[in-house]
Design a protein around this motif. Structure first.
Motif, PDB file in Angstrom:
ATOM      1  N   GLU A 114       0.862  -1.088  -0.065  1.00 34.06           N
ATOM      2  CA  GLU A 114       0.051  -0.046  -0.172  1.00 34.06           C
ATOM      3  C   GLU A 114       0.911   1.170   0.085  1.00 34.06           C
ATOM      4  O   GLU A 114       0.259   2.363  -0.094  1.00 34.06           O
ATOM      5  CB  GLU A 114      -0.934   0.058   1.078  1.00 34.06           C
ATOM      6  CG  GLU A 114      -2.198   0.764   1.429  1.00 34.06           C
ATOM      7  CD  GLU A 114      -3.157   0.121   0.141  1.00 34.06           C
ATOM      8  OE1 GLU A 114      -3.629   1.181  -0.653  1.00 34.06           O
ATOM      9  OE2 GLU A 114      -3.352  -0.970  -0.178  1.00 34.06           O
ATOM     10  N   GLY A 115       2.179   1.112   0.001  1.00 38.97           N
ATOM     11  CA  GLY A 115       3.035   2.039  -0.106  1.00 38.97           C
ATOM     12  C   GLY A 115       3.256   2.884   1.078  1.00 38.97           C
ATOM     13  O   GLY A 115       3.950   3.987   1.294  1.00 38.97           O
ATOM     14  N   LEU A 116       3.057   2.250   2.305  1.00 42.93           N
ATOM     15  CA  LEU A 116       3.397   2.530   3.547  1.00 42.93           C
ATOM     16  C   LEU A 116       4.644   2.010   4.379  1.00 42.93           C
ATOM     17  O   LEU A 116       5.143   0.859   4.040  1.00 42.93           O
ATOM     18  CB  LEU A 116       2.306   2.395   4.760  1.00 42.93           C
ATOM     19  CG  LEU A 116       0.592   2.715   4.240  1.00 42.93           C
ATOM     20  CD1 LEU A 116      -0.442   2.055   5.128  1.00 42.93           C
ATOM     21  CD2 LEU A 116       0.492   4.264   4.106  1.00 42.93           C
ATOM     22  N   ARG A 117       5.377   2.835   4.923  1.00 44.05           N
ATOM     23  CA  ARG A 117       6.526   2.558   5.749  1.00 44.05           C
ATOM     24  C   ARG A 117       5.883   1.698   6.947  1.00 44.05           C
ATOM     25  O   ARG A 117       4.516   1.720   7.350  1.00 44.05           O
ATOM     26  CB  ARG A 117       7.087   3.798   6.496  1.00 44.05           C
ATOM     27  CG  ARG A 117       7.374   4.717   5.378  1.00 44.05           C
ATOM     28  CD  ARG A 117       9.103   4.406   5.165  1.00 44.05           C
ATOM     29  NE  ARG A 117       9.788   5.384   4.390  1.00 44.05           N
ATOM     30  CZ  ARG A 117      11.108   5.715   4.030  1.00 44.05           C
ATOM     31  NH1 ARG A 117      11.861   4.823   4.734  1.00 44.05           N
ATOM     32  NH2 ARG A 117      11.459   6.660   3.296  1.00 44.05           N
ATOM     33  N   VAL A 118       7.067   0.685   7.381  1.00 45.59           N
ATOM     34  CA  VAL A 118       6.563  -0.423   8.164  1.00 45.59           C
ATOM     35  C   VAL A 118       7.396  -0.570   9.599  1.00 45.59           C
ATOM     36  O   VAL A 118       8.791  -0.174   9.461  1.00 45.59           O
ATOM     37  CB  VAL A 118       6.867  -2.000   7.541  1.00 45.59           C
ATOM     38  CG1 VAL A 118       6.455  -2.967   8.363  1.00 45.59           C
ATOM     39  CG2 VAL A 118       5.797  -1.826   6.214  1.00 45.59           C
ATOM     40  N   GLY A 119       6.654  -0.450  10.737  1.00 48.76           N
ATOM     41  CA  GLY A 119       7.415  -0.561  11.815  1.00 48.76           C
ATOM     42  C   GLY A 119       6.835  -1.568  12.695  1.00 48.76           C
ATOM     43  O   GLY A 119       5.815  -2.141  12.682  1.00 48.76           O
ATOM     44  N   GLY A 174      12.812  -8.233   5.458  1.00 52.87           N
ATOM     45  CA  GLY A 174      13.118  -7.274   4.646  1.00 52.87           C
ATOM     46  C   GLY A 174      13.496  -5.873   5.406  1.00 52.87           C
ATOM     47  O   GLY A 174      13.705  -5.853   6.790  1.00 52.87           O
ATOM     48  N   LYS A 175      13.341  -4.594   4.737  1.00 55.73           N
ATOM     49  CA  LYS A 175      13.704  -3.500   5.309  1.00 55.73           C
ATOM     50  C   LYS A 175      12.457  -3.052   6.211  1.00 55.73           C
ATOM     51  O   LYS A 175      11.500  -3.058   5.925  1.00 55.73           O
ATOM     52  CB  LYS A 175      13.733  -2.383   4.108  1.00 55.73           C
ATOM     53  CG  LYS A 175      14.270  -0.937   4.727  1.00 55.73           C
ATOM     54  CD  LYS A 175      14.508  -0.064   3.659  1.00 55.73           C
ATOM     55  CE  LYS A 175      15.117   1.397   4.006  1.00 55.73           C
ATOM     56  NZ  LYS A 175      14.083   1.883   5.083  1.00 55.73           N
ATOM     57  N   ILE A 176      12.915  -2.744   7.539  1.00 56.18           N
ATOM     58  CA  ILE A 176      12.317  -2.008   8.611  1.00 56.18           C
ATOM     59  C   ILE A 176      12.363  -0.904   8.937  1.00 56.18           C
ATOM     60  O   ILE A 176      13.588  -0.404   8.963  1.00 56.18           O
ATOM     61  CB  ILE A 176      11.977  -3.305   9.634  1.00 56.18           C
ATOM     62  CG1 ILE A 176      11.820  -4.632   9.230  1.00 56.18           C
ATOM     63  CG2 ILE A 176      11.013  -2.660  10.894  1.00 56.18           C
ATOM     64  CD1 ILE A 176      10.234  -4.787   8.717  1.00 56.18           C
ATOM     65  N   ASP A 177      11.547  -0.032   8.798  1.00 59.45           N
ATOM     66  CA  ASP A 177      11.580   1.539   8.782  1.00 59.45           C
ATOM     67  C   ASP A 177      11.714   1.935  10.654  1.00 59.45           C
ATOM     68  O   ASP A 177      12.467   2.797  11.004  1.00 59.45           O
ATOM     69  CB  ASP A 177      10.281   2.170   8.392  1.00 59.45           C
ATOM     70  CG  ASP A 177      10.416   1.873   6.828  1.00 59.45           C
ATOM     71  OD1 ASP A 177      11.513   2.597   6.215  1.00 59.45           O
ATOM     72  OD2 ASP A 177       9.355   1.409   6.266  1.00 59.45           O
ATOM     73  N   ILE A 178      10.893   1.369  11.465  1.00 65.30           N
ATOM     74  CA  ILE A 178      11.186   1.757  12.605  1.00 65.30           C
ATOM     75  C   ILE A 178      11.119   0.500  13.841  1.00 65.30           C
ATOM     76  O   ILE A 178      10.304  -0.592  13.315  1.00 65.30           O
ATOM     77  CB  ILE A 178       9.522   2.526  13.384  1.00 65.30           C
ATOM     78  CG1 ILE A 178       9.643   3.967  12.491  1.00 65.30           C
ATOM     79  CG2 ILE A 178       9.524   2.748  14.890  1.00 65.30           C
ATOM     80  CD1 ILE A 178       8.392   4.560  12.608  1.00 65.30           C
TER      81      ILE A 178
END
Length: 419
Positions: A114-119, A174-178
């Motif tokens: 959905e194009g959202l950053r993931v924490g 994968g890449k996690i933002d928070i």
């Protein structure tokens, strides 16, 4: 502070917190095991019957995006110790419930799509783990049980468990933002968690990740600890002047706020905040240089409550009209005005009119500095004109509306392009 690393977070301003676990079955909030001192055998029934047949994180992600949110933070493990992910270091996890699968993987995939950053939220507390101290702990559900009076646990061994699970979370999806740790207290802070080692590992695995400030460091210090975090996290309160360090320099911060009075699902808690209140809270945060992390507590079937969905939908409608005054914005170089709040970004000021009062709206100190004014919601012109009776305010600009009431009684946003 790595300003490049945190830039996206400051620009995003609005995120979704998700508190979900087996505590959704008793439906009396996420601290139910603590407040009711529920024995382990009784709490076990929630583990054995957890089967969220309507869990659809794609729907959750759509709700978040349509409400104007840019990122999300979801509980991977809360204080009760139950893991929504397929950890190799415990059997107390979603894959061993009737759910039978890794619920965090589905969340990550859905929100990314959905194009959202993931924490990830991860509780430092664990009321299920045998090495976590009971005796002398003021939060453990069994703190007053005589049979646990000598149960001091093994904190060093438990800290290793924490490190192992955090490593899993930051290498499996994968890449996690928070990474959002929660929380430190009394002697359970800082190096009790081997926090320096933990943060160094986190940074090595995910160099661009953001870390909250709840490992126990002092983020306001002139020279904060390695584990002090990237942003402050005031809970259920908006700091009156934002957050600054000892030198008065602004610190990134994020207020975490519930939609009702609980984080986890509570079937009887109907004390919902209105969409108007949420919009004004978001604006207040941004006007002070902060973010809003707004919580939802899905039920045991995996559904975000209808009331939450309705509130977020209405907030989203306001954001579609006025989001430019939120995203990428921060505090303006002016005191808080009597009519509402300022937000600002390069070349633009946004006047958030919450209370018009009588007569034209006074923009203190802006005479001759504004190229044009328009209503952000639809782009229509707002008149800049000096009223006949304002001769004693030569440094102030004024805007007028033809109607007696503001166009939007939640928050009328006027965009000012500066000369």
């Amino acid at each position: 502070m790595d300003k490049d690393r945190i830039r996206w977070f400051i620009d995003a301003r609005f995120g979704m917190f998700i508190h979900w676990g087996i505590y959704a079955i008793p439906a009396r909030g996420e601290w139910v095991k603590h407040f009711e001192s529920i024995p382990e055998a009784q709490y076990q029934q929630y583990f054995e019957t957890f089967n969220p047949i309507h869990y659809n994180p794609r729907e959750w992600a759509r709700i978040a995006r349509q409400s104007g949110m840019k990122y999300a933070v979801m509980t991977t493990k809360h204080h009760d110790g139950f893991c929504l992910f397929d950890s190799q270091f415990t059997d107390y996890k979603a894959t061993n419930t009737p759910a039978g699968r890794d619920l965090i993987k589905e969340y990550v995939d859905a929100f990314r799509a959905e194009g959202l950053r993931v924490g990830f939220y991860y509780s430092l507390l664990d009321w299920h783990h045998p090495d976590y101290p009971v005796a002398g702990d003021r939060f453990h559900p069994y703190r007053n049980f005589p049979e646990f009076s000598e149960c001091k646990g093994n904190l060093e061994r438990y800290a290793l468990y924490v490190h192992n699970q955090v490593e899993e979370l930051l290498t499996s999806y994968g890449k996690i933002d928070i990474i959002w740790f929660d929380f430190s207290y009394d002697d359970m802070r800082g190096e009790a968690w081997k926090a320096t080692e933990l943060v160094n590992m986190v940074r090595s695995l995910q160099p661009e990740i953001l870390i909250d400030n709840r490992l126990g460091g002092n983020i306001r210090a002139r020279q904060p600890e390695v584990y002090a975090g990237d942003f402050a996290s005031p809970e259920q309160i908006i700091p009156p002047e934002g957050v600054t360090n000892e030198d008065g320099e602004p610190i990134p911060w994020e207020a975490c706020i519930t939609l009702n009075d609980h984080w986890g699902y509570h079937a009887q808690d109907l004390n919902w905040k209105s969409p108007r209140t949420i919009v004004r809270t978001l604006v207040e945060c941004v006007s002070k240089g902060g973010n809003l992390l707004l919580n939802v507590g899905p039920n045991a079937k995996g559904e975000i409550p209808e009331a939450s969905v309705r509130i977020l939908s209405e907030v989203g409608q306001w954001m579609r009209r006025n989001g430019e005054s939120i995203y990428g914005c921060g505090r303006a170089p002016f005191p808080k005005p009597e009519w509402g709040r300022w937000t600002a970004k390069e070349g633009r000021l946004y006047a958030h009119l919450l209370d018009r009062g009588i007569g034209p709206v006074n923009l203190r100190g802006l005479e001759g500095k504004i190229a044009y004014a328009r209503l952000l919601a639809d782009g229509s012109e707002v008149r800049l004109e000096r009223p006949w009776n304002a001769a004693e305010y030569p440094e102030d600009a004024f805007i007028s509306f033809s109607q007696p009431e503001l166009p939007d009684d939640w928050d009328t946003v006027v965009e000012l392009m500066m000369k």
